[in-house]
Design a protein around this motif. Structure first.
Motif, mmCIF file in Angstrom:
data_model
loop_
_atom_site.group_PDB
_atom_site.id
_atom_site.type_symbol
_atom_site.label_atom_id
_atom_site.label_comp_id
_atom_site.label_asym_id
_atom_site.label_seq_id
_atom_site.Cartn_x
_atom_site.Cartn_y
_atom_site.Cartn_z
ATOM 1 N N LEU B 21 0.824 -1.205 0.000
ATOM 2 C CA LEU B 21 0.000 0.000 0.000
ATOM 3 C C LEU B 21 0.862 1.259 0.000
ATOM 4 C CD1 LEU B 21 -2.924 -0.908 2.430
ATOM 5 C CD2 LEU B 21 -2.901 -0.900 -0.065
ATOM 6 N N SER B 27 1.516 7.021 2.856
ATOM 7 C CA SER B 27 0.425 7.208 3.810
ATOM 8 C C SER B 27 0.961 7.273 5.216
ATOM 9 C CB SER B 27 -0.556 6.024 3.767
ATOM 10 O OG SER B 27 -1.500 6.127 2.755
ATOM 11 N N ARG B 35 -7.368 2.427 4.818
ATOM 12 C CA ARG B 35 -7.220 1.800 3.507
ATOM 13 C C ARG B 35 -7.371 0.284 3.611
ATOM 14 N NH1 ARG B 35 -1.794 4.132 0.913
ATOM 15 N NH2 ARG B 35 -2.462 2.941 -0.911
#
Lengths: 120, 120
Positions: B21, B27, B35
């Motif tokens: 991710l 992030s 997420r």
DNA sequence: CCGAGTACCTGGCATAGTCAAGTAGCAGGC
DNA sequence: GCCTGCTACTTGACTATGCCAGGTACTCGG
């Protein structure tokens, strides 16, 4: 080939495989190790399998019985109990649904930062 | 839907998902949790994610930087280091090859003992 | 008697996810 | 000014489980 095998990835999956293999055919530990190796889990060891079998029996998911052998010590054959069969189907569902999440994420193409984030 | 989530199955996979991710988009922890939930891992908690991120950073697979936020405390944004990218591709390979073993075994039809072993 | 293959068990270790609790910044209501 | 709630991160204790190393014991061939 040295690398590819993260012990952590096996967590939880091993008991599932054991339940499954024993549901397909009653086996004893030593043989289960060989069956796992044939499946491709070449670096699985007895030290992983025996404790797992013992635990599953202790939890009432497997039932074992000793059978004398002419080629060594007695073998302990295991097969799933009803609780074991249920654990198998629940576990299978868990695994499938996890895989259904993980797989697509892992295989979708990575955006190449050098071509996509020129505006950042 | 209450059940389907064996914590053990996540072992090893979580760090892989995090690396993935964060390779797709930088992030911070809190957002990563969201997420993951959007992906379907609805019962993932902060207590799983933050320690995992910290460990990955400690191991040199992620690099973090603090960014002030106007809606709360500073956020710690992570992205993979080169070592992290490598861990990602190795881990992905591990996972795929494990899944390639596990999946077929779990989905192949169980021989029904009542119809096949009448002679036992 | 000894070594090798078969077969099982155990203790101690390391890893990693989970829970619960704590710390802190910020915004809005009163 | 204070309280509440959301954002955001951290940590310690617990737990589950795979792995390694070592041990026991039976059978057979030399």
């Amino acid at each position: 080939m040295v690398p590819t095998h993260d012990p952590q990835l096996l967590k939880g999956v091993l008991s599932l495989l054991l339940l499954r293999l024993l549901a397909e055919r009653e086996s004893y530990g030593y043989e289960v190790v060989q069956r796992l190796r044939e499946l491709g889990l070449s670096d699985i060891g007895e030290g992983s399998v025996y404790p797992a079998l013992a635990r599953l029996e202790r939890e009432g998911r497997l039932q074992g019985r000793l059978v004398a052998s002419r080629s060594g010590p007695a073998r302990k054959y295991y097969r799933p109990t009803p609780a074991g069969s249920q654990a198998l189907s629940e576990g299978t569902e868990s695994w499938l649904s996890l895989a259904a999440v993980v797989h697509p994420v892992l295989v979708r193409r990575l955006p190449d930062p050098s071509t996509t984030t020129e505006d950042t």
